[in-house]
Structure formats: C-alpha cells, structure tokens
Scaffold this motif. Structure first.
Motif, PDB file in Angstrom:
ATOM      1  N   LEU A 131      -9.767  50.347 -35.055  1.00 22.62           N
ATOM      2  CA  LEU A 131      -9.407  50.770 -33.706  1.00 22.62           C
ATOM      3  C   LEU A 131      -8.115  51.568 -33.758  1.00 22.62           C
ATOM      4  CD1 LEU A 131     -10.144  47.519 -31.679  1.00 22.62           C
ATOM      5  CD2 LEU A 131     -11.527  49.609 -31.756  1.00 22.62           C
ATOM      6  N   PHE A 132      -7.992  52.516 -32.849  1.00 18.69           N
ATOM      7  CA  PHE A 132      -6.764  53.314 -32.814  1.00 18.69           C
ATOM      8  C   PHE A 132      -5.539  52.426 -32.668  1.00 18.69           C
ATOM      9  CE2 PHE A 132      -3.505  55.272 -30.063  1.00 18.69           C
ATOM     10  CZ  PHE A 132      -2.966  56.135 -31.006  1.00 18.69           C
ATOM     11  N   ASP A 133      -5.628  51.408 -31.828  1.00 18.79           N
ATOM     12  CA  ASP A 133      -4.476  50.520 -31.630  1.00 18.79           C
ATOM     13  C   ASP A 133      -4.041  49.839 -32.929  1.00 18.79           C
ATOM     14  OD1 ASP A 133      -4.207  51.111 -28.967  1.00 18.79           O
ATOM     15  OD2 ASP A 133      -5.363  49.385 -28.261  1.00 18.79           O
ATOM     16  N   ASP A 134      -4.966  49.726 -33.888  1.00 18.03           N
ATOM     17  CA  ASP A 134      -4.648  49.067 -35.153  1.00 18.03           C
ATOM     18  C   ASP A 134      -4.043  50.016 -36.183  1.00 18.03           C
ATOM     19  OD1 ASP A 134      -5.595  46.658 -34.168  1.00 18.03           O
ATOM     20  OD2 ASP A 134      -7.627  46.994 -34.921  1.00 18.03           O
ATOM     21  N   VAL A 135      -4.118  51.336 -35.945  1.00 15.84           N
ATOM     22  CA  VAL A 135      -3.572  52.295 -36.921  1.00 15.84           C
ATOM     23  C   VAL A 135      -2.404  53.099 -36.357  1.00 15.84           C
ATOM     24  CG1 VAL A 135      -5.819  52.515 -38.047  1.00 15.84           C
ATOM     25  CG2 VAL A 135      -5.147  54.193 -36.317  1.00 15.84           C
ATOM     26  N   LYS A 136      -2.084  52.916 -35.085  1.00 15.67           N
ATOM     27  CA  LYS A 136      -1.065  53.779 -34.489  1.00 15.67           C
ATOM     28  C   LYS A 136       0.333  53.528 -35.040  1.00 15.67           C
ATOM     29  CE  LYS A 136      -0.439  50.920 -30.322  1.00 15.67           C
ATOM     30  NZ  LYS A 136      -0.609  50.898 -28.840  1.00 15.67           N
ATOM     31  N   GLY A 137       0.506  52.456 -35.809  1.00  9.78           N
ATOM     32  CA  GLY A 137       1.776  52.238 -36.477  1.00  9.78           C
ATOM     33  C   GLY A 137       1.866  52.938 -37.819  1.00  9.78           C
ATOM     34  N   LYS A 138       0.817  53.637 -38.198  1.00 11.63           N
ATOM     35  CA  LYS A 138       0.748  54.321 -39.483  1.00 11.63           C
ATOM     36  C   LYS A 138       0.959  55.820 -39.287  1.00 11.63           C
ATOM     37  CE  LYS A 138      -2.460  54.872 -43.408  1.00 11.63           C
ATOM     38  NZ  LYS A 138      -3.773  54.481 -43.977  1.00 11.63           N
ATOM     39  N   GLN A 139       1.403  56.516 -40.346  1.00 13.79           N
ATOM     40  CA  GLN A 139       1.535  57.968 -40.311  1.00 13.79           C
ATOM     41  C   GLN A 139       0.461  58.590 -41.211  1.00 13.79           C
ATOM     42  OE1 GLN A 139       4.599  56.036 -40.636  1.00 13.79           O
ATOM     43  NE2 GLN A 139       4.548  56.243 -38.398  1.00 13.79           N
ATOM     44  N   TYR A 140       0.031  59.796 -40.836  1.00 17.12           N
ATOM     45  CA  TYR A 140      -1.030  60.488 -41.560  1.00 17.12           C
ATOM     46  C   TYR A 140      -0.624  61.923 -41.864  1.00 17.12           C
ATOM     47  CZ  TYR A 140      -4.193  56.651 -40.335  1.00 17.12           C
ATOM     48  OH  TYR A 140      -4.778  55.421 -40.207  1.00 17.12           O
ATOM     49  N   ASP A 141      -1.131  62.415 -42.994  1.00 20.54           N
ATOM     50  CA  ASP A 141      -0.978  63.831 -43.297  1.00 20.54           C
ATOM     51  C   ASP A 141      -1.833  64.672 -42.350  1.00 20.54           C
ATOM     52  OD1 ASP A 141       0.636  63.648 -45.872  1.00 20.54           O
ATOM     53  OD2 ASP A 141      -1.090  62.404 -46.385  1.00 20.54           O
ATOM     54  N   GLY A 142      -3.058  64.241 -42.116  1.00 22.81           N
ATOM     55  CA  GLY A 142      -3.971  64.995 -41.270  1.00 22.81           C
ATOM     56  C   GLY A 142      -4.791  64.094 -40.376  1.00 22.81           C
ATOM     57  N   LEU A 143      -5.180  64.617 -39.232  1.00 23.65           N
ATOM     58  CA  LEU A 143      -6.037  63.915 -38.275  1.00 23.65           C
ATOM     59  C   LEU A 143      -7.098  64.881 -37.783  1.00 23.65           C
ATOM     60  CD1 LEU A 143      -6.741  61.615 -36.191  1.00 23.65           C
ATOM     61  CD2 LEU A 143      -5.001  62.642 -34.695  1.00 23.65           C
ATOM     62  N   ILE A 144      -8.341  64.429 -37.783  1.00 20.85           N
ATOM     63  CA  ILE A 144      -9.443  65.189 -37.195  1.00 20.85           C
ATOM     64  C   ILE A 144      -9.977  64.396 -36.019  1.00 20.85           C
ATOM     65  CG2 ILE A 144     -11.767  66.114 -37.560  1.00 20.85           C
ATOM     66  CD1 ILE A 144     -11.030  66.368 -40.543  1.00 20.85           C
ATOM     67  N   ILE A 145     -10.038  65.024 -34.850  1.00 18.92           N
ATOM     68  CA  ILE A 145     -10.625  64.401 -33.665  1.00 18.92           C
ATOM     69  C   ILE A 145     -11.904  65.152 -33.336  1.00 18.92           C
ATOM     70  CG2 ILE A 145     -10.278  63.688 -31.278  1.00 18.92           C
ATOM     71  CD1 ILE A 145      -7.300  63.763 -31.729  1.00 18.92           C
ATOM     72  N   THR A 146     -13.017  64.454 -33.323  1.00 17.48           N
ATOM     73  CA  THR A 146     -14.314  65.100 -33.149  1.00 17.48           C
ATOM     74  C   THR A 146     -14.562  65.483 -31.691  1.00 17.48           C
ATOM     75  OG1 THR A 146     -15.644  63.136 -32.626  1.00 17.48           O
ATOM     76  CG2 THR A 146     -15.170  63.568 -34.957  1.00 17.48           C
ATOM     77  N   GLY A 147     -15.655  66.193 -31.509  1.00 19.64           N
ATOM     78  CA  GLY A 147     -16.135  66.447 -30.166  1.00 19.64           C
ATOM     79  C   GLY A 147     -16.747  65.196 -29.564  1.00 19.64           C
ATOM     80  N   ALA A 148     -17.203  65.327 -28.320  1.00 18.11           N
ATOM     81  CA  ALA A 148     -17.861  64.234 -27.604  1.00 18.11           C
ATOM     82  C   ALA A 148     -18.794  64.860 -26.576  1.00 18.11           C
ATOM     83  CB  ALA A 148     -16.827  63.337 -26.919  1.00 18.11           C
ATOM     84  N   PRO A 149     -19.919  64.194 -26.251  1.00 17.41           N
ATOM     85  CA  PRO A 149     -20.885  64.765 -25.300  1.00 17.41           C
ATOM     86  C   PRO A 149     -20.423  64.578 -23.856  1.00 17.41           C
ATOM     87  CG  PRO A 149     -21.661  62.650 -26.081  1.00 17.41           C
ATOM     88  CD  PRO A 149     -20.394  62.930 -26.838  1.00 17.41           C
TER      89      PRO A 149
END
Length: 313
Positions: free
Chosen positions: A91-109
């Motif tokens: 879940l996003f709430d479980d990773v929001k304390g982490k940092q990332y080099d890259g993030l991909i957010i997909t489309g949605a219908p």
C-alpha cells in the motif's frame, strides 16, 4: 543488468520465456551494488497485465532495478486476485516513508469522470505531493499524466466526444533532448483515452517542454526542465493485442466503439493487429531511466540528498 522482482511474481516466468533478463530476489541478494529503486503505482484494474507490460519496458536497461509494486488502497479488485495483491503489492501508506530513484504512475479507466469524483482523488494528490520530495523523477502515464497536470498546474483536460483509439504518427518537437535521444523523426504510439490538454495549455507553464506530438492525437510527451516530471499521454507500454482487447470489450458492452486507427492490417478488425511502436517504447523508458533518473540521482537515497541533487545546493 536486470530488473529484480519477487521470485513468484507471474511476470518472472512470462518475461523469462521472452528471453528478457530478469533477476529473482534470491539471486540479487548476493550482489553488492547500488541498484536503482523504482516504484510502480498501478491504478489499472487488471494489474497483472499492466505490471508485465511496464516491467518489460524496464527490462532493457543495463542497470539493476529493484521494483516495488504499489497500490493506492486495500479495496478488493474485480480483475486481480486478492492473493496476488497481498503477495506482491504494498500500500502507498506503507512505502511513503521510503525514497525512490523513479516512480511510474499508470493510467486508469477514469477518463469520463471529474477528478474530484474519483474515490481516491485525495489519496492520489497525496502521492503527487509526496513524489516531489521523495522521488528523483516521476513518469505519469495517460490518465495519471492529465491528473497530475491538473493537480500541479491547474490544467484541466478537455473530454472528447469519441474515444481516441489507435496508433498515431508523432513528431519529435525538440532537437537534442536527452529523453528523445535516438528517436526517429517520426514515430508511432498507441493512444486510448478521452482526455486532451491543448498545446497552448502546456505552453502556458514556462518550465514544461513539449517533446513529442501528433497532428491527430495531440501532445504526447512533455517533461519539466528539471527532469523530475515526465508526462506521457499515450501507451508505449501496450502489448500488440491490447487495443484489440479493448475494442472487443467495448463492442461486447454495446458502446459502439470506432475501429482503432492505423492498427489492424488494412484497417480491418478481422485481420491481425500491426505492432509498430515497441522499439520507441523501449527507447523512451531506457532514456528516462538513464538520463532522468540514473544520471542525476544521489548515491545516498534519502530525502535530503534527493533535494540536494536536484537543486545543486
């Protein structure tokens, strides 16, 4: 070098059968390098199909990439088994304390809904804001691109009367840009959307650059000057059969869809689709990872060093 994904993720065997180099968690644990940390926030209903498509695009880079599959909420899914979500997604709430080099957010219908009517609109806005401080570069795909433009800059999309569906010819609009390095002057991209943001709206934001567009499909590729935001309004990650599956689904739902243009041989849906965008899609993802992520990300990946690497201070 490969992407690193969980040992039992279905994509591991699918991509392996395509001779794509993927590495299991077990093998990667024995290597002593600084891999790229990548998150994929998957908003699509059929998460398995989408994750395979995006992982395929990420697999051609020479860098090792650790991938976290992320979902926006814990609601049950009609199209993805609960066991798959619980095994492979965080879940996003479980990773929001982490940092990332890259993030991909997909489309949605969600192309026909007002943003404020989307059930997780408040949460996706939190993601957009979080990424500004915790991610080096974010790639927004299709609906996510328009949603992020609305959130960050107030650019609201226009909604087309008929869905834009097909494979369209595009032109590179800015010479010597690293994100489009190696692109042909003309290249093809699938689109499947109702929303559209005009070139004039993009040009009203000084630090956004239009890098690729189509006379028929409009603006396709936009990036911020600081390389932290990449907006992709099409679907370079699509499989050859994806538009066909969408077309058949809409036919079965009596939505009277137009035949996807420039897609079926002789524009006849009784014929097989013709794929002519895969090399472009692979190059786009490679360029993004190399020039927009790897070349500017700090070795020590935390919020303080991310900001320092971007501002140069």
């Amino acid at each position: 070098m490969p992407i690193k994904i969980p040992d039992q993720l279905p994509a591991l065997s699918i991509l392996g059968n395509e001779n794509i180099f993927v590495m299991s968690e077990h093998r990667a644990a024995n290597q002593d390098i600084r891999p790229m940390e990548m998150a994929i926030l998957n908003l699509m209903p059929n998460k398995i199909e989408t994750e395979v498509q995006i992982l395929r695009m990420l697999s051609n880079t020479p860098l090792q990439i650790n991938v976290d599959l992320v979902r926006i909420h814990a609601n049950p899914s009609k199209n993805t088994p609960t066991s798959h979500l619980e095994s492979f997604y965080r879940l996003f709430d479980d990773v929001k304390g982490k940092q990332y080099d890259g993030l991909i957010i997909t489309g949605a219908p969600l192309g026909l809904m007002d943003y404020e009517d989307v059930s997780y609109w408040d949460k996706i806005q939190d993601v957009f804001d979080w990424a500004q401080n915790n991610v080096v570069s974010t790639m927004f795909l299709c609906w996510a691109a328009h949603a992020a433009l609305y959130h960050h800059y107030g650019l609201n999309r226009q909604v087309r009367d008929q869905k834009l569906s097909g494979v369209y010819r595009h032109d590179v609009t800015k010479a010597h840009e690293k994100l489009t390095r190696g692109f042909d002057d003309e290249f093809w991209v699938p689109h499947s959307r109702y929303g559209e943001v005009t070139p004039e709206d993009y040009q009203s934001i000084p630090h956004l650059q239009i890098l690729g567009q189509s006379a028929e499909a409009g603006v396709y590729l936009v990036a911020s000057e600081d390389k932290r935001q990449v907006y992709v309004t099409g679907h370079p990650e699509y499989d050859p059969s994806t538009l066909d599956e969408e077309y058949r689904r809409d036919l079965a739902a009596d939505l009277a869809p137009d035949i996807p243009v420039n897609y079926y041989r002789d524009n006849n849906p009784d014929n097989a689709p013709s794929s002519k965008w895969r090399s472009h899609g692979s190059l786009l993802f490679n360029n993004w990872i190399n020039y927009y992520v790897y070349q500017i990300t700090p070795y020590q990946l935390d919020a303080e060093h991310i900001q320092t690497s971007i501002t140069g201070e």
